[in-house]
Design an enzyme around this catalytic site. Structure first.
Site, PDB file in Angstrom:
ATOM      1  N   TYR A  93       0.922  -1.718  -0.723  1.00  6.87           N
ATOM      2  CA  TYR A  93      -0.209   0.084   0.040  1.00  6.87           C
ATOM      3  C   TYR A  93       0.883   0.662  -0.333  1.00  6.87           C
ATOM      4  O   TYR A  93       2.123   1.436   0.117  1.00  6.87           O
ATOM      5  CB  TYR A  93      -1.009  -0.390   1.282  1.00  6.87           C
ATOM      6  CG  TYR A  93       0.023   0.233   3.008  1.00  6.87           C
ATOM      7  CD1 TYR A  93      -0.481   1.888   2.718  1.00  6.87           C
ATOM      8  CD2 TYR A  93       0.577  -0.920   3.082  1.00  6.87           C
ATOM      9  CE1 TYR A  93       0.397   2.208   4.155  1.00  6.87           C
ATOM     10  CE2 TYR A  93       1.297  -0.774   4.544  1.00  6.87           C
ATOM     11  CZ  TYR A  93       1.148   0.886   5.021  1.00  6.87           C
ATOM     12  OH  TYR A  93       1.520   0.698   6.105  1.00  6.87           O
TER      13      TYR A  93
ATOM     14  N   ARG B 213       8.223   3.507  -5.259  1.00 10.86           N
ATOM     15  CA  ARG B 213       8.208   2.908  -3.823  1.00 10.86           C
ATOM     16  C   ARG B 213       6.693   1.726  -3.380  1.00 10.86           C
ATOM     17  O   ARG B 213       7.301   0.569  -3.003  1.00 10.86           O
ATOM     18  CB  ARG B 213       8.119   4.140  -2.574  1.00 10.86           C
ATOM     19  CG  ARG B 213       8.573   2.911  -1.270  1.00 10.86           C
ATOM     20  CD  ARG B 213       8.604   3.986  -0.339  1.00 10.86           C
ATOM     21  NE  ARG B 213       6.758   4.751   0.275  1.00 10.86           N
ATOM     22  CZ  ARG B 213       6.791   5.288   1.178  1.00 10.86           C
ATOM     23  NH1 ARG B 213       7.657   5.731   2.070  1.00 10.86           N
ATOM     24  NH2 ARG B 213       5.300   5.909   1.531  1.00 10.86           N
TER      25      ARG B 213
ATOM     26  N   ARG C  91      -8.474 -20.022  -0.412  1.00  2.60           N
ATOM     27  CA  ARG C  91      -7.525 -20.029  -0.073  1.00  2.60           C
ATOM     28  C   ARG C  91      -6.242 -20.745   0.271  1.00  2.60           C
ATOM     29  O   ARG C  91      -6.192 -22.046   0.209  1.00  2.60           O
ATOM     30  CB  ARG C  91      -7.650 -19.617   1.686  1.00  2.60           C
ATOM     31  CG  ARG C  91      -6.901 -19.479   2.888  1.00  2.60           C
ATOM     32  CD  ARG C  91      -7.021 -19.681   3.697  1.00  2.60           C
ATOM     33  NE  ARG C  91      -6.302 -18.760   5.206  1.00  2.60           N
ATOM     34  CZ  ARG C  91      -5.227 -19.454   5.518  1.00  2.60           C
ATOM     35  NH1 ARG C  91      -4.852 -20.785   5.282  1.00  2.60           N
ATOM     36  NH2 ARG C  91      -5.050 -18.749   5.874  1.00  2.60           N
TER      37      ARG C  91
ATOM     38  N   HIS D  72      -1.601 -21.172  -0.086  1.00  2.00           N
ATOM     39  CA  HIS D  72      -0.760 -20.739   0.024  1.00  2.00           C
ATOM     40  C   HIS D  72       0.147 -20.024  -1.117  1.00  2.00           C
ATOM     41  O   HIS D  72       0.802 -19.160  -1.032  1.00  2.00           O
ATOM     42  CB  HIS D  72       0.608 -21.189   1.141  1.00  2.00           C
ATOM     43  CG  HIS D  72      -0.323 -20.971   3.181  1.00  2.00           C
ATOM     44  ND1 HIS D  72      -1.199 -21.245   3.357  1.00  2.00           N
ATOM     45  CD2 HIS D  72       0.679 -20.522   3.958  1.00  2.00           C
ATOM     46  CE1 HIS D  72      -0.941 -21.241   4.870  1.00  2.00           C
ATOM     47  NE2 HIS D  72      -0.226 -20.813   4.496  1.00  2.00           N
TER      48      HIS D  72
ATOM     49  N   LYS E 113       6.502  -1.794   2.062  1.00  2.00           N
ATOM     50  CA  LYS E 113       5.433  -1.430   2.600  1.00  2.00           C
ATOM     51  C   LYS E 113       3.863  -2.102   2.427  1.00  2.00           C
ATOM     52  O   LYS E 113       3.256  -2.369   1.810  1.00  2.00           O
ATOM     53  CB  LYS E 113       4.814   0.354   2.315  1.00  2.00           C
ATOM     54  CG  LYS E 113       4.401   0.925   3.122  1.00  2.00           C
ATOM     55  CD  LYS E 113       4.210   2.496   2.807  1.00  2.00           C
ATOM     56  CE  LYS E 113       3.400   3.707   3.217  1.00  2.00           C
ATOM     57  NZ  LYS E 113       4.039   3.824   4.760  1.00  2.00           N
TER      58      LYS E 113
ATOM     59  N   GLU F  10      13.306   2.637  13.533  1.00  2.00           N
ATOM     60  CA  GLU F  10      12.176   3.261  13.088  1.00  2.00           C
ATOM     61  C   GLU F  10      11.108   4.157  13.860  1.00  2.00           C
ATOM     62  O   GLU F  10      11.126   2.913  15.350  1.00  2.00           O
ATOM     63  CB  GLU F  10      11.690   4.072  11.542  1.00  2.00           C
ATOM     64  CG  GLU F  10      11.313   2.115  11.424  1.00  2.00           C
ATOM     65  CD  GLU F  10      11.137   2.063   9.701  1.00  2.00           C
ATOM     66  OE1 GLU F  10      10.853   2.624   8.634  1.00  2.00           O
ATOM     67  OE2 GLU F  10      10.905   0.612   9.471  1.00  2.00           O
TER      68      GLU F  10
ATOM     69  N   LEU G 233      11.573   1.442   6.358  1.00  2.00           N
ATOM     70  CA  LEU G 233      11.099   2.284   4.928  1.00  2.00           C
ATOM     71  C   LEU G 233      11.908   3.574   4.800  1.00  2.00           C
ATOM     72  O   LEU G 233      11.600   4.241   5.509  1.00  2.00           O
ATOM     73  CB  LEU G 233       9.857   2.328   5.529  1.00  2.00           C
ATOM     74  CG  LEU G 233       8.973   2.785   3.894  1.00  2.00           C
ATOM     75  CD1 LEU G 233       8.650   1.067   3.403  1.00  2.00           C
ATOM     76  CD2 LEU G 233       7.093   2.955   4.991  1.00  2.00           C
TER      77      LEU G 233
END
Length: 281
Positions: A32, A51, A99, A101, A145, A177, A201
Site C-alpha cells: 500500500y 516505492r 485460500r 499459500h 510497505k 524507526e 522504510l
C-alpha cells in the site's frame, strides 16, 4: 466527499466490496501507499508510486500497470472526490482466489480510498509530543510497505495507552524507526537519521527532509544511532506523510533538550511548508 475504488469501480465507503477469499484479507498479501494531497495536488506522487512498485517487486507481485497509469488513477480519484486537502490510500493485493499459500494465477486487486486529511493537533505542533521506546518486533523486510502491520499496531497501541504519540522502535540498542514514521535526532547543529536498509522504510517525507536540509544548509548524516544517543540529543523529531514533521520532546518520560520543539525541527518544518506552497501554485 470521501470515496472508494476497487478494480475499476467507484463505490461508497460503506459498501461491502471485499470478497472473503481476497488475499489481502486472508494473508495480508499485499502492499500500500498513503499519499498526502494539498489543494488537489498529490505531494511527491512519483516517489510514492516508485516505492509502490519496489514493494510489489519485493513480494513478487506481478503488477502490469505502469507508474503513469497509477498516476492517472490517483489523480482521477482525487478529482472525483472533490476534496482539496485529503489523503489517498492505495492498496494492491495478489487478488481473489480460494485460500492457498501458493500464489494463484489471478489478476491483482487494486483498491483505493480518498478521505479528508485529519490535521495534526495544533498543541502537538506547538508544544511537541511524547514517545516511548519499544522493541522492534517486525519482520526482516521493513523496506517493503506491506499490509502486515500487526507489530506496528501493537506498539502504537502501547504508546497510546501510556499517553504517548508514537513508539520509537529499537533492535538491540539501535533505533530503527517509528511504527509509522522515520526518526531523526539533532546534535550540535547536525541532523542524523538511520540509514536505509531492509530494517526501515524509505519514507517519502524522509526524502523531503533530506532535500530541506540541503536547502537550508543543514548537514544531514545517515548514520545509525542508539537509544542512549537519542536520549542525549538536542532535538528529536519524526516524519510521515500525514503528520509531516512532528517534534518529540519526551521519550520514556525523559525530557529531550529543553523540552520544547527545537530550532532545527522548526526550520525544517517551515521549509517543508514552502515545498507544499510551491506545489499549490
Amino acid at each position: 466527499m470521501s470515496i472508494g475504488y476497487i478494480n475499476g469501480k467507484y463505490i461508497p465507503l460503506n459498501e461491502r466490496a471485499i470478497p472473503l477469499e481476497e488475499r489481502g484479507y486472508q494473508f495480508g498479501d499485499g502492499i500500500y501507499e498513503v499519499i498526502r494531497v494539498y489543494n488537489g495536488k498529490p505531494f511527491m506522487l512519483n516517489e510514492h508510486l516508485e516505492r509502490l512498485i519496489k514493494s510489489g517487486n519485493g513480494i513478487k507481485l506481478k503488477i502490469q500497470q505502469s507508474i503513469e497509469e497509477f498516476r492517472s488513477l490517483v489523480n482521477e480519484a482525487i478529482a472525483k472526490s472533490g476534496l482539496a486537502d485529503c489523503c489517498v490510500y492505495l492498496q494492491i493485493t495478489r487478488g481473489i482466489s480460494a485460500r492457498n499459500h501458493l500464489f494463484p494465477d489471478v489478476p491483482i486487486s487494486i483498491s483505493m480510498t480518498v478521505k479528508p486529511v485529519v490535521p495534526l493537533q495544533k498543541s502537538i505542533r506547538e508544544k511537541g509530543a511524547a514517545a516511548i521506546i519499544h522493541e522492534d518486533e517486525r519482520w526482516a523486510n521493513c523496506y517493503i510497505k506491506s499490509l502486515n502491520l500487526l507489530p506496528n499496531v501493537l506498539a502504537r497501541q502501547t504508546a497510546f495507552e501510556k499517553g504517548c504519540f508514537e513508539a520509537i522502535l529499537v533492535r538491540g540498542a539501535m533505533v530503527t524507526e517509528g511504527t509509522s514514521s522515520n526518526v531523526f535526532i539533532v546534535k550540535q547543529g547536525k541532523v542524523y537519521t538511520t540509514p536505509l536498509s531492509r530494517n526501515i522504510l524509505a519514507g517519502i517525507t524522509r526524502m523531503a527532509v533530506k532535500k530541506s536540509c540541503k536547502e537550508v544548509s543543514v548537514e544531514i548524516i545517515e548514520q545509525a544511532f542508539s537509544k542512549e544517543e537519542l536520549f542525549q540529543a538536542d532535538e528529536v523529531f519524526i516524519t510521515n506523510t500525514t503528520s509531516e514533521i512532528v517534534p518529540i520532546v519526551k521519550v520514556d518520560g525523559q525530557i529531550i533538550g529543553n523540552g520544547l520543539p527545537g530550532e532545527y525541527t522548526l526550520k525544517l518544518y517551515h521549509k517543508l511548508q514552502q515545498f507544499v506552497a510551491d506545489l499549490k501554485e
